[in-house]
Design an enzyme around this catalytic site. Structure first.
Site, PDB file in Angstrom:
ATOM      1  N   ASP A 192     -20.905   7.130   9.088  1.00 13.26           N
ATOM      2  CA  ASP A 192     -20.071   6.402  10.112  1.00 13.26           C
ATOM      3  C   ASP A 192     -18.527   6.762   9.699  1.00 13.26           C
ATOM      4  O   ASP A 192     -18.253   6.936   8.601  1.00 13.26           O
ATOM      5  CB  ASP A 192     -20.476   5.141  10.049  1.00 13.26           C
ATOM      6  N   ASP A 241     -15.205   4.264   9.646  1.00 18.67           N
ATOM      7  CA  ASP A 241     -14.483   2.975   9.544  1.00 18.67           C
ATOM      8  C   ASP A 241     -13.144   3.287   9.690  1.00 18.67           C
ATOM      9  O   ASP A 241     -12.569   4.201   8.972  1.00 18.67           O
ATOM     10  CB  ASP A 241     -15.046   2.255   8.224  1.00 18.67           C
ATOM     11  N   ASP A 262     -14.454  -1.793  -3.217  1.00 12.83           N
ATOM     12  CA  ASP A 262     -15.143  -1.588  -4.399  1.00 12.83           C
ATOM     13  C   ASP A 262     -14.529  -0.723  -5.402  1.00 12.83           C
ATOM     14  O   ASP A 262     -14.096  -0.973  -6.627  1.00 12.83           O
ATOM     15  CB  ASP A 262     -16.722  -1.893  -4.152  1.00 12.83           C
TER      16      ASP A 262
HETATM   17  P1  ATP Z   1     -22.000   4.673   3.446  1.00 14.46           P
HETATM   18  O1  ATP Z   1     -21.989   6.261   3.301  1.00 14.46           O
HETATM   19  O2  ATP Z   1     -23.089   4.129   2.757  1.00 14.46           O
HETATM   20  O3  ATP Z   1     -21.794   4.141   4.859  1.00 14.46           O
HETATM   21  P2  ATP Z   1     -19.375   3.469   2.742  1.00 14.46           P
HETATM   22  O4  ATP Z   1     -18.604   3.780   1.570  1.00 14.46           O
HETATM   23  O5  ATP Z   1     -19.101   3.911   4.091  1.00 14.46           O
HETATM   24  O6  ATP Z   1     -20.672   4.293   2.343  1.00 14.46           O
HETATM   25  P3  ATP Z   1     -20.065   0.679   3.921  1.00 14.46           P
HETATM   26  O7  ATP Z   1     -20.912   0.005   3.191  1.00 14.46           O
HETATM   27  O8  ATP Z   1     -19.958   1.586   5.086  1.00 14.46           O
HETATM   28  O9  ATP Z   1     -19.832   2.002   2.712  1.00 14.46           O
HETATM   29  O10 ATP Z   1     -18.556   0.141   3.584  1.00 14.46           O
HETATM   30  C1  ATP Z   1     -17.239   0.661   4.025  1.00 14.46           C
HETATM   31  C2  ATP Z   1     -16.239   0.325   2.983  1.00 14.46           C
HETATM   32  O11 ATP Z   1     -16.175  -0.896   2.924  1.00 14.46           O
HETATM   33  C3  ATP Z   1     -16.496   0.961   1.751  1.00 14.46           C
HETATM   34  O12 ATP Z   1     -15.751   2.040   1.528  1.00 14.46           O
HETATM   35  C4  ATP Z   1     -15.695  -0.267   0.795  1.00 14.46           C
HETATM   36  O13 ATP Z   1     -14.230   0.333   0.697  1.00 14.46           O
HETATM   37  C5  ATP Z   1     -15.501  -1.328   1.479  1.00 14.46           C
HETATM   38  N1  ATP Z   1     -16.766  -2.188   1.225  1.00 14.46           N
HETATM   39  C6  ATP Z   1     -18.181  -2.312   1.591  1.00 14.46           C
HETATM   40  N2  ATP Z   1     -18.759  -3.318   0.841  1.00 14.46           N
HETATM   41  C7  ATP Z   1     -17.873  -3.678   0.085  1.00 14.46           C
HETATM   42  C8  ATP Z   1     -17.957  -4.798  -1.186  1.00 14.46           C
HETATM   43  N3  ATP Z   1     -19.321  -5.441  -0.943  1.00 14.46           N
HETATM   44  N4  ATP Z   1     -17.073  -5.011  -1.731  1.00 14.46           N
HETATM   45  C9  ATP Z   1     -15.830  -4.436  -1.687  1.00 14.46           C
HETATM   46  N5  ATP Z   1     -15.572  -3.677  -0.830  1.00 14.46           N
HETATM   47  C10 ATP Z   1     -16.482  -2.964  -0.015  1.00 14.46           C
HETATM   48 MG    MG Z   2     -20.028   3.663   5.940  1.00 18.22          MG
END
Ligand code: ATP
Ligand code: MG
Length: 451
Positions: A70, A72, A150
């Site tokens: 996705d 963001d 994170d």
């Molecule tokens: P995925 O491929 O699983 O979607 P992602 O990195 O995009 O990986 P998401 O859960 O969609 O993960 O979260 C988007 C962003 O939000 C992360 O890349 C991170 O920067 C931030 N984030 C998400 N969860 C946390 C958390 N628990 N603590 C701090 N930052 C977070």
């Molecule tokens: Mg994501």
């Protein structure tokens, strides 16, 4: 690389926050790889005079040459300002207000930069006494936003204004070194949000990265903190861990760090040093098959996975109940189902619709061995027959013997025409199953005559 560095002196993680701008010529991200909807949102925000960045997994995965799940977006526009720009916008979230821009089934998430959670003056962010963040809806600047993310590889921002990447925590370097590294002091960051321990494992497996030493060190020690996380959130996380295509490896790594044991305490009771218990064999089998199905583009069902994972613990409990109370194994399984599921939903809130299916799959394990008369034909009509049979096959692989025979019988039965099926059922009548039932019928007849 353009060394345009500065350090924000804002908080404990500050030393990790140093901006590095990578210009359009110096990186590999092409707009063609970004979804049209995400681009539309980015350009609309930018056109209205706001800063707009693609952020998080989207940037990380694009730099790795993978297709992001996705996209963001982060911006300095407030949720209200975002809403005014987009007709198809919904504001969501209690913990932190987010905008969802809806394009049919595709949703682009837009978040306003978040600020520091420790600012006491604003009083909108709260911490529990052990350092966990309870609420954190403070808006801030982009470097504050980066600091709150994170992992370093999740804190890279793609700027739609000039197509550069803003790398706040040396994420590009860690990406090259294949390292999952927390921003800031690891223990503090895990205490703020223990789910980050699960995320470290998930990204390590998914990206095929190592967990950086200091990031890995506290995990085993702090695994217990997962008990403070709401079961509904852990349910969501557990699906991301186990049903995203890398379930088998993720389970093994979670287990090494003592995290799996927190999520599935009932299952962990049956863990052995050499991974040889039936429970462990079943975990390997069902998680491997889930990964395989995802790779083949087939549908997966969380209920099936949980039913399989919990089956042998259920058997043990049922045996115990049946021996203690002298009740039939069927009744004992019904009762043990309640115990096992009650206990499981305390750590992971499996929704009711799924626990109902889990029970059905378990009940079918008993019913599938009762095939005489019209029963086999009726069983095949059941909604959950296929799931019940697929699971029986897995059990056959582990248990061999009678269970394997039974699974094979059902496989042949399903693949045969009406006549063969009828013959298969008649054959049963000459075997034990039919014999026992004839005996019961005769006994009943005699009893009726006598009365
Ligand atoms: P995925 O491929 O699983 O979607 P992602 O990195 O995009 O990986 P998401 O859960 O969609 O993960 O979260 C988007 C962003 O939000 C992360 O890349 C991170 O920067 C931030 N984030 C998400 N969860 C946390 C958390 N628990 N603590 C701090 N930052 C977070
Ligand atoms: Mg994501």
């Amino acid at each position: 690389m353009n060394k345009n560095e500065y350090t924000s002196g804002a908080s404990s993680a500050a030393s990790d926050i140093a901006l590095n701008i990578i210009t359009r010529q110096e990186h590999s991200i092409s707009r063609k790889k970004i979804s049209d909807n995400a681009l539309k949102v980015l350009y609309r925000l930018h056109g209205a005079g706001f800063d707009a960045f693609l952020v998080g997994g989207g940037v990380r995965d694009l730099l790795l040459g993978q297709n992001p799940k996705d996209f963001d977006i982060a911006t300095n526009a407030t949720p209200e300002q975002i809403r005014q720009l987009f007709k198809n916008c919904r504001l969501i979230g209690r913990r932190f207000r987010l905008a969802h821009i809806m394009f049919g089934r595709d949703i682009i998430e837009v978040a306003t930069f978040r600020g520091h959670h420790q600012e006491p003056s604003k009083n909108v962010s709260q911490q529990s006494k052990d350092g966990m963040l309870l609420r954190d809806n403070v808006y801030g600047s982009i470097d504050e936003d980066a600091e709150r993310r994170d992992f370093t590889v999740n804190a890279m921002y793609y700027n739609i204004g000039d197509y550069s990447i803003h790398d706040y925590a040396s994420g590009v370097e860690d990406l090259e070194d294949k390292l999952v590294r927390l921003i800031g002091d690891p223990e503090t960051r895990y205490r703020e949000d223990p789910v980050r321990m699960l995320r470290a494992i998930r990204f390590a497996v998914k990206l095929d990265f190592d967990i950086e030493e200091d990031t890995a060190e506290p995990i085993e020690r702090l695994a217990l903190l997962l008990q403070d996380i709401p079961a509904a959130r852990l349910y969501e996380e557990s699906l991301k861990m186990l049903q995203s295509g890398y379930g088998l490896e993720t389970y093994h790594l979670m287990r090494e760090y003592g995290l799996f044991q927190q999520l599935f305490p009932t299952i962990a009771e049956y863990f052995t040093d050499d991974y040889s218990s039936m429970t462990e064999q079943m975990l390997d089998l069902v998680l491997d098959s889930t990964d395989q199905r995802l790779e083949d583009g087939k549908r997966i069902n969380p209920a099936f996975m949980f039913a399989a994972m919990l089956w042998y613990p259920l058997q043990e409990k049922a045996k115990h109940i049946s021996e203690q109370r002298q009740i039939s194994m069927y009744d004992a399984i019904m009762e043990a189902s309640n115990h096992v599921l009650d206990e499981q939903v305390r750590s992971i809130a499996i929704p009711r619709r799924h626990t109902a299916t889990i029970r059905e799959i378990w009940q079918l394990q008993i019913r599938l061995s009762r095939r005489h008369g019209k029963r086999a034909f009726r069983l095949m009509e059941l909604n959950k027959f296929r799931a019940g049979f697929d699971f029986l096959e897995m059990r056959g692989e582990i248990e061999q013997g009678e269970t394997l025979e039974l699974a094979k019988w059902w496989e042949t039965f399903q693949n045969s025409g009406r006549n063969v099926r009828q013959a298969m059922v008649s054959d049963l009548d000459s075997s034990n199953e039919g014999h026992n039932n004839r005996r019961k019928r005769n006994y009943r007849k005699k009893k009726n005559k006598a009365s």
